[in-house]
Design a protein around this motif. Structure first.
Motif, PDB file in Angstrom:
ATOM      1  N   ILE A   3       0.851  -1.186   0.000  1.00  0.00           N
ATOM      2  CA  ILE A   3       0.000   0.000   0.000  1.00  0.00           C
ATOM      3  C   ILE A   3       0.888   1.237   0.000  1.00  0.00           C
ATOM      4  N   LEU A   4       0.648   2.120  -0.962  1.00  0.00           N
ATOM      5  CA  LEU A   4       1.404   3.358  -1.079  1.00  0.00           C
ATOM      6  C   LEU A   4       0.562   4.503  -0.534  1.00  0.00           C
ATOM      7  N   LEU A   5       1.098   5.212   0.455  1.00  0.00           N
ATOM      8  CA  LEU A   5       0.419   6.352   1.057  1.00  0.00           C
ATOM      9  C   LEU A   5       0.984   7.631   0.451  1.00  0.00           C
ATOM     10  N   ALA A   6       0.115   8.461  -0.131  1.00  0.00           N
ATOM     11  CA  ALA A   6       0.571   9.685  -0.794  1.00  0.00           C
ATOM     12  C   ALA A   6      -0.417  10.822  -0.557  1.00  0.00           C
ATOM     13  N   PRO A   7      -0.630  11.190   0.707  1.00  0.00           N
ATOM     14  CA  PRO A   7      -1.589  12.255   0.995  1.00  0.00           C
ATOM     15  C   PRO A   7      -0.952  13.643   1.063  1.00  0.00           C
ATOM     16  N   ASP A   8      -1.764  14.651   0.861  1.00  0.00           N
ATOM     17  CA  ASP A   8      -1.414  16.032   1.160  1.00  0.00           C
ATOM     18  C   ASP A   8      -1.736  16.266   2.638  1.00  0.00           C
ATOM     19  N   LYS A   9      -1.407  17.440   3.150  1.00  0.00           N
ATOM     20  CA  LYS A   9      -1.792  17.827   4.506  1.00  0.00           C
ATOM     21  C   LYS A   9      -3.312  17.971   4.589  1.00  0.00           C
ATOM     22  N   PHE A  10      -3.842  17.871   5.799  1.00  0.00           N
ATOM     23  CA  PHE A  10      -5.209  18.275   6.077  1.00  0.00           C
ATOM     24  C   PHE A  10      -5.075  19.647   6.736  1.00  0.00           C
ATOM     25  N   LYS A  11      -5.263  20.685   5.943  1.00  0.00           N
ATOM     26  CA  LYS A  11      -4.922  22.035   6.375  1.00  0.00           C
ATOM     27  C   LYS A  11      -5.604  22.398   7.690  1.00  0.00           C
ATOM     28  N   GLY A  12      -4.804  22.880   8.623  1.00  0.00           N
ATOM     29  CA  GLY A  12      -5.323  23.304   9.916  1.00  0.00           C
ATOM     30  C   GLY A  12      -5.351  22.219  10.962  1.00  0.00           C
ATOM     31  N   SER A  13      -5.076  20.967  10.559  1.00  0.00           N
ATOM     32  CA  SER A  13      -5.146  19.884  11.540  1.00  0.00           C
ATOM     33  C   SER A  13      -3.963  18.927  11.478  1.00  0.00           C
ATOM     34  N   LEU A  14      -3.612  18.433  10.299  1.00  0.00           N
ATOM     35  CA  LEU A  14      -2.562  17.421  10.190  1.00  0.00           C
ATOM     36  C   LEU A  14      -1.598  17.763   9.062  1.00  0.00           C
TER      37      LEU A  14
END
Length: 377
Positions: A3-14
């Motif tokens: 599994i490849l994880l490729a997320p952006d930030k969750f602005k204001g939280s993570l």
């Protein structure tokens, strides 16, 4: 299962890193034997320099610089572990976030601090620069940045001018530094606005930086004058180049003063993190961002991730806080599915504070579903 994880930030939280950590915990609870590749991502905007520094096992360096109004502050930039590439965001030194609303004044603000960051990176021996130019407080056409790098701007009396948006019309002559810049520069730039005119830097972005209608006219006239001088002295036409109007004309300034190349932010980040190299034998890509809306459909990170993974035949699932995209749009992006991590009505503060656990829980649920479906197949 890989599994490849490729997320952006969750602005204001993570941060993107924290999103990866929460996803990893959820996957481990669902299927402990999974092989997980965590690749925090960014779309070329805020947080990009930090993500690329992390991706290259680099260092995050503090530098004393001048803010948009000439006050001394501490800004940061990244440098790769091989010391060859610097990752700089102009917002660290010249961003609107550094000012109080009552201080917004694009006639007086400048990009000198951004030039100081570049100069510091040069002194470390880097040969390549990736520059993010989102979040600008300025409208100086990059002249402040250039001044920090040795360029001089003279009035009609031969006296040096303070480079800022309000002084551009007074420039009579541009003098390059004694030594040419020995650096290749790529600029993360997602806007296509020209430098001047009704769709230019001043007209489109001036109001959010505090410019009145009268000041917008002054700023546009200054950028027009600067472009004319550059053409007359150096034979380079910048006024209508797509992206030249980004960041108060810093797009044009980067093209001329840095001999830069403007590139789409998402593509630049995906190249630098070698996203495509991780796709072979990957069973699933998990991506995400704080809000999945019409902007996501217009070239932001999830769109880029989904497009490249879809071409490789790898399913992609996106997580987000707010999900506003319709099913047809989700399918058109090439996503297998998209899920909001919010499971019940919450205030904004509650949603932000519980984001980590929400991402963890939603990841667990979707991996259990995906894993059981894969087994049945």
């Amino acid at each position: 299962m890989k599994i490849l994880l490729a997320p952006d930030k969750f602005k204001g939280s993570l941060t993107a890193r924290q999103v990866c950590d929460a996803m990893t915990e959820g996957i481990r609870l669902a299927t402990p034997e999974a092989r997980i590749i965590a690749l925090p991502m960014a779309d070329g905007g805020e947080g990009t320099a930090e993500v690329l520094t992390l991706a290259t096992a680099g260092a995050w360096l503090p530098v004393p610089v001048l803010d948009p109004l000439g006050r001394l502050i501490e800004a940061f930039y990244g440098i790769s572990s091989d010391q060859r590439t610097a990752f700089i965001e102009m917002s660290q030194a010249s961003g609107l976030r550094l000012l109080q609303p009552q201080e917004y004044n694009p006639l007086q603000t400048h990009t000198f601090g951004t030039g100081q960051l570049i100069l510091h990176a040069l002194q470390q021996g880097v040969s390549h620069l990736i520059l993010g130019i989102g979040g600008s407080a300025t409208n100086d056409g990059g002249t402040g940045m250039a001044a920090a790098l040795g360029w001089r701007f003279l009035d009609n009396q031969g006296e040096p001018l303070r480079p800022c948006g309000g002084n551009l019309t007074q420039i009579s002559r541009i003098l390059p530094p004694a030594q040419p810049l020995r650096l290749t520069v790529e600029v993360a730039c997602d806007v296509t606005n020209p430098l001047i005119g009704p769709n230019g830097a001043a007209a489109i972005y001036g109001p959010q930086k505090g410019a009145s209608a009268e000041e917008i006219t002054i700023l546009d006239k200054g950028l027009r004058h600067l472009a004319g001088l550059i053409y007359d002295q150096f034979g380079i036409a910048l006024a209508e180049v797509p992206g030249a109007g980004a960041a108060g004309g810093l797009g044009a300034g980067a093209l001329f003063f840095l001999n830069a190349t403007l590139k789409e932010g998402v593509k630049l980040v995906m190249e630098q993190t070698h996203f495509a190299d991780h796709l072979p034998d990957t069973d699933l890509v998990l991506t995400g961002e704080g809000k999945f809306d019409h902007q996501t459909l217009q070239g932001k990170l999830i769109s880029g991730i989904a497009g490249q993974a879809h071409q490789a035949g790898v399913p992609v699932i996106a997580l987000c806080g707010t999900l506003e995209a319709h099913p047809e749009a989700i399918a058109a992006l090439g996503l297998t599915a998209a899920f909001s991590v919010l499971t019940h009505p919450q205030s904004l503060d509650e949603a932000l504070s519980s984001a980590y656990q929400a991402v963890r829980q939603t990841t667990f649920n979707l991996i259990r579903l995906f894993y059981s479906s894969s087994e049945r197949a």
